[in-house]
Design an enzyme around this catalytic site. Structure first.
Site, PDB file in Angstrom:
ATOM      1  CD  GLN A 133      65.418  76.247 125.046  1.00 39.16           C
ATOM      2  OE1 GLN A 133      64.697  75.998 124.080  1.00 39.16           O
ATOM      3  NE2 GLN A 133      65.259  75.677 126.210  1.00 39.16           N
ATOM      4  CB  SER A 136      69.724  70.428 123.036  1.00 39.80           C
ATOM      5  OG  SER A 136      68.435  70.546 123.561  1.00 39.80           O
ATOM      6  CD  GLU A 251      61.457  73.849 126.048  1.00 40.06           C
ATOM      7  OE1 GLU A 251      62.325  73.813 126.941  1.00 40.06           O
ATOM      8  OE2 GLU A 251      61.648  73.457 124.890  1.00 40.06           O
ATOM      9  CD  GLU A 380      60.277  57.349 125.359  1.00 42.92           C
ATOM     10  OE1 GLU A 380      60.607  58.491 124.971  1.00 42.92           O
ATOM     11  OE2 GLU A 380      59.771  56.504 124.599  1.00 42.92           O
TER      12      GLU A 380
HETATM   13  C1  LIG Z   1      61.461  70.607 116.830  1.00 43.31           C
HETATM   14  C2  LIG Z   1      62.524  70.702 117.896  1.00 43.31           C
HETATM   15  C3  LIG Z   1      62.981  71.940 118.307  1.00 43.31           C
HETATM   16  C4  LIG Z   1      63.966  72.045 119.290  1.00 43.31           C
HETATM   17  N1  LIG Z   1      64.436  73.280 119.643  1.00 43.31           N
HETATM   18  C5  LIG Z   1      65.414  73.394 120.564  1.00 43.31           C
HETATM   19  C6  LIG Z   1      65.962  74.684 120.901  1.00 43.31           C
HETATM   20  O1  LIG Z   1      65.550  75.714 120.361  1.00 43.31           O
HETATM   21  N2  LIG Z   1      66.960  74.734 121.795  1.00 43.31           N
HETATM   22  C7  LIG Z   1      67.456  73.630 122.430  1.00 43.31           C
HETATM   23  O2  LIG Z   1      68.345  73.767 123.254  1.00 43.31           O
HETATM   24  N3  LIG Z   1      66.973  72.383 122.118  1.00 43.31           N
HETATM   25  C8  LIG Z   1      65.975  72.255 121.206  1.00 43.31           C
HETATM   26  N4  LIG Z   1      65.487  71.005 120.871  1.00 43.31           N
HETATM   27  C9  LIG Z   1      66.106  69.820 121.466  1.00 43.31           C
HETATM   28  C10 LIG Z   1      65.247  69.100 122.481  1.00 43.31           C
HETATM   29  O3  LIG Z   1      65.172  69.821 123.686  1.00 43.31           O
HETATM   30  C11 LIG Z   1      65.873  67.712 122.691  1.00 43.31           C
HETATM   31  O4  LIG Z   1      65.815  67.043 121.446  1.00 43.31           O
HETATM   32  C12 LIG Z   1      65.154  66.907 123.746  1.00 43.31           C
HETATM   33  O5  LIG Z   1      65.381  67.444 125.021  1.00 43.31           O
HETATM   34  C13 LIG Z   1      65.591  65.435 123.724  1.00 43.31           C
HETATM   35  O6  LIG Z   1      66.963  65.345 123.816  1.00 43.31           O
HETATM   36  P1  LIG Z   1      67.819  64.466 122.787  1.00 43.31           P
HETATM   37  O7  LIG Z   1      67.380  64.814 121.399  1.00 43.31           O
HETATM   38  O8  LIG Z   1      69.252  64.626 123.149  1.00 43.31           O
HETATM   39  O9  LIG Z   1      67.377  62.958 123.044  1.00 43.31           O
HETATM   40  P2  LIG Z   1      67.871  62.016 124.232  1.00 43.31           P
HETATM   41  O10 LIG Z   1      67.703  62.746 125.529  1.00 43.31           O
HETATM   42  O11 LIG Z   1      69.213  61.474 123.914  1.00 43.31           O
HETATM   43  O12 LIG Z   1      66.794  60.870 124.164  1.00 43.31           O
HETATM   44  C14 LIG Z   1      66.914  59.749 123.272  1.00 43.31           C
HETATM   45  C15 LIG Z   1      65.845  58.740 123.652  1.00 43.31           C
HETATM   46  O13 LIG Z   1      66.097  58.245 124.988  1.00 43.31           O
HETATM   47  C16 LIG Z   1      64.939  58.422 125.802  1.00 43.31           C
HETATM   48  N5  LIG Z   1      65.353  58.745 127.188  1.00 43.31           N
HETATM   49  C17 LIG Z   1      66.265  59.675 127.564  1.00 43.31           C
HETATM   50  N6  LIG Z   1      66.345  59.728 128.918  1.00 43.31           N
HETATM   51  C18 LIG Z   1      65.440  58.832 129.392  1.00 43.31           C
HETATM   52  C19 LIG Z   1      65.048  58.422 130.706  1.00 43.31           C
HETATM   53  N7  LIG Z   1      65.607  58.976 131.799  1.00 43.31           N
HETATM   54  N8  LIG Z   1      64.091  57.471 130.818  1.00 43.31           N
HETATM   55  C20 LIG Z   1      63.527  56.906 129.714  1.00 43.31           C
HETATM   56  N9  LIG Z   1      63.874  57.244 128.441  1.00 43.31           N
HETATM   57  C21 LIG Z   1      64.806  58.193 128.286  1.00 43.31           C
HETATM   58  C22 LIG Z   1      64.211  59.592 125.184  1.00 43.31           C
HETATM   59  O14 LIG Z   1      62.838  59.574 125.532  1.00 43.31           O
HETATM   60  C23 LIG Z   1      64.430  59.344 123.697  1.00 43.31           C
HETATM   61  O15 LIG Z   1      63.525  58.408 123.200  1.00 43.31           O
HETATM   62  C24 LIG Z   1      64.503  70.872 119.883  1.00 43.31           C
HETATM   63  C25 LIG Z   1      64.033  69.619 119.467  1.00 43.31           C
HETATM   64  C26 LIG Z   1      63.066  69.520 118.477  1.00 43.31           C
HETATM   65  C27 LIG Z   1      62.606  68.163 118.041  1.00 43.31           C
END
Ligand SMILES: Cc1cc2nc3c(=O)[nH]c(=O)nc-3n(C[C@H](O)[C@H](O)[C@H](O)COP(=O)(O)OP(=O)(O)OC[C@H]3O[C@@H](n4cnc5c(N)ncnc54)[C@H](O)[C@@H]3O)c2cc1C
Length: 415
Positions: A133, A136, A251, A380
């Site tokens: 997938q 991100s 998912e 969150e």
């Molecule tokens: C083990 C693992 C496997 C994964 N596999 C995939 C994959 O196969 N394909 C893929 O595309 N992605 C994958 N991901 C990515 C995952 O979908 C993202 O990490 C997740 O959606 C969070 O996005 P971010 O890391 O950019 O954090 P951010 O969205 O930048 O968040 C950072 C912090 O801000 C907080 N925050 C953000 N928005 C808000 C809001 N509106 N209100 C309050 N707090 C908020 C969050 O809770 C977090 O604490 C994977 C992640 C992990 C950990």
């Protein structure tokens, strides 16, 4: 409320157990259960997982809820739950198909053309090819619709540029499903399009990310003029958000099912096998108190999970309350791991099998478990879902929703 199997479900369970007994070795109930977060990217594990999936496919146990024409069994969701419960009692290779079978297969079946369904879905069910997938990006996770990777039309192809990140299994996947921006002048949710991309295409560079637990389960993926035929577009141009929502809804269900893994049983076993003040830790009253707290919480989660099962068994779709399982379960799994490491005293700091209990299962779990609080929706974001859709509180203010993406004042201008 009666949580027992109906006569039909009991008969299906017996049939599933009989097939599994013939084809796999049962897990010794006295052994700790395998860590669901253990790294699983080595070639030998992948080949074993492929062989197990092919066997299930050939003998009528793969993708139980999928229609028969797509290689499934045309079964019910409860049959799928029952088979998975039974399979968990046996030693089988780790499931490397959560993304393909849990999320992407249902997306192709919902939005694909007849040609796309015929070309991809059956092969996906047999597990010959693995899917990843590609959603991100460095600046688009929770706010996925803010993604910046782009695709421009060029004849019968689209040309993709940009970067994806955290792409689980991209390094051993044949196919990826990617959402990209095709119209920066449209509002951010409206300018997206969804494609199926061959991961062996020119212009794709996959860089594994080294993780704190020593594994490299996920990757950065860079696209430099990578071409994808228009025939691989899933859904209409500009309709990528609607297609992506199908993947994301699936998912939550796929991840929710996985996070039910039995950490408490492993913790109890650890408390039996670890000594504290000259006797098994299990006899220590402070340890017993913590164990009791975890058990109570786990029972709450178990019965909340039964609500989802009840909805499924009545043919209903589980509602947003399904987010509660992960919102409570993931932090609890982390607390459990921290306590298990603490219980081992100074030896909790080593992963050397010569010194650690249960081959450092808990040390490894402790390093991997924070990811569960992020993957598939952070704490969150889940709380936002519960607040808005279960408790009906006022929605979060979303100022950029209707602006053309190009005019949203973040980062450098879109090219
Ligand atoms: C083990 C693992 C496997 C994964 N596999 C995939 C994959 O196969 N394909 C893929 O595309 N992605 C994958 N991901 C990515 C995952 O979908 C993202 O990490 C997740 O959606 C969070 O996005 P971010 O890391 O950019 O954090 P951010 O969205 O930048 O968040 C950072 C912090 O801000 C907080 N925050 C953000 N928005 C808000 C809001 N509106 N209100 C309050 N707090 C908020 C969050 O809770 C977090 O604490 C994977 C992640 C992990 C950990």
């Amino acid at each position: 409320m009666d949580f027992n199997d109906t006569p039909e479900e009991a008969a299906y369970r017996t049939k599933a157990r009989a097939w599994l007994s013939k084809n796999a070795e049962p897990i010794d109930p006295n052994e700790p259960a395998a860590d669901p977060l253990a790294e699983r990217e080595d070639e030998k594990t992948i080949q074993a997982a492929k062989a197990w999936q092919a066997k299930k496919f050939d003998e009528g146990w793969a993708c139980i809820t999928w229609p028969k024409e797509y290689g499934g069994q045309g079964g019910t969701t409860m049959q799928n739950v029952i088979f998975n419960q039974e399979q968990a009692r046996f030693k089988t290779p780790p499931n490397i198909y959560t993304i393909g079978h849990g999320m992407l297969g249902p997306t192709i079946m919902t939005h694909g053309t007849p040609e796309q369904k015929a070309k991809y879905v059956k092969r996906m069910a047999r597990g010959e090819e693995i899917w990843c997938q590609l959603f991100s990006e460095p600046a688009a996770g929770s706010d996925l619709a803010g993604l910046r990777s782009s695709a421009l039309r060029d004849g019968d192809d689209w040309v993709i540029n940009g970067q994806k990140i955290w792409s689980t299994g991209a390094h051993f996947s044949k196919w990826g499903m990617i959402v990209v921006r095709t119209d920066p002048n449209a509002a951010k949710h409206a300018g997206l399009t969804y494609f199926i991309i061959d991961m062996e295409s020119k212009g794709i560079e996959i860089r594994p990310i080294k993780q704190i637990n020593g594994g490299s389960g996920f990757n950065e993926v860079f696209f430099t003029d990578a071409r994808v035929p228009d025939a691989n577009r899933l859904g209409a141009v500009g309709d990528g958000w609607r297609v992506a929502l199908t993947t994301l809804m699936n998912e939550r269900v796929a991840i929710g099912a996985g996070s039910a893994a039995g950490g408490f049983k492993n913790l109890l076993k650890l408390a039996r096998d670890t000594r504290r003040n000259g006797r098994p830790a299990l006899q220590d009253s402070a340890v017993r108190q913590r164990l009791a707290d975890f058990w109570v919480k786990q029972q709450g989660l178990k019965y909340t999970g039964f609500r989802t099962l009840s909805a499924l068994s009545q043919g209903k779709t589980p509602g947003p309350e399904g987010s509660i399982g992960k919102a409570v379960g993931a932090p609890m799994a982390q607390e459990l791991a921290a306590f298990a490491v603490e219980l081992q005293g100074p030896l909790g700091a080593t992963r050397d099998h010569a010194y650690s209990v249960h081959e450092a299962l808990w040390q490894n779990n402790w390093l991997g478990v924070p990811g569960m609080r992020v993957a598939g929706g952070t704490d969150e974001i889940l709380k936002n879902i519960i607040a808005e859709r279960v408790l009906r509180l006022p929605p979060e203010i979303r100022l950029d929703k209707d602006l053309p993406f190009r005019d949203i004042p973040t980062g450098p201008p879109h090219k």
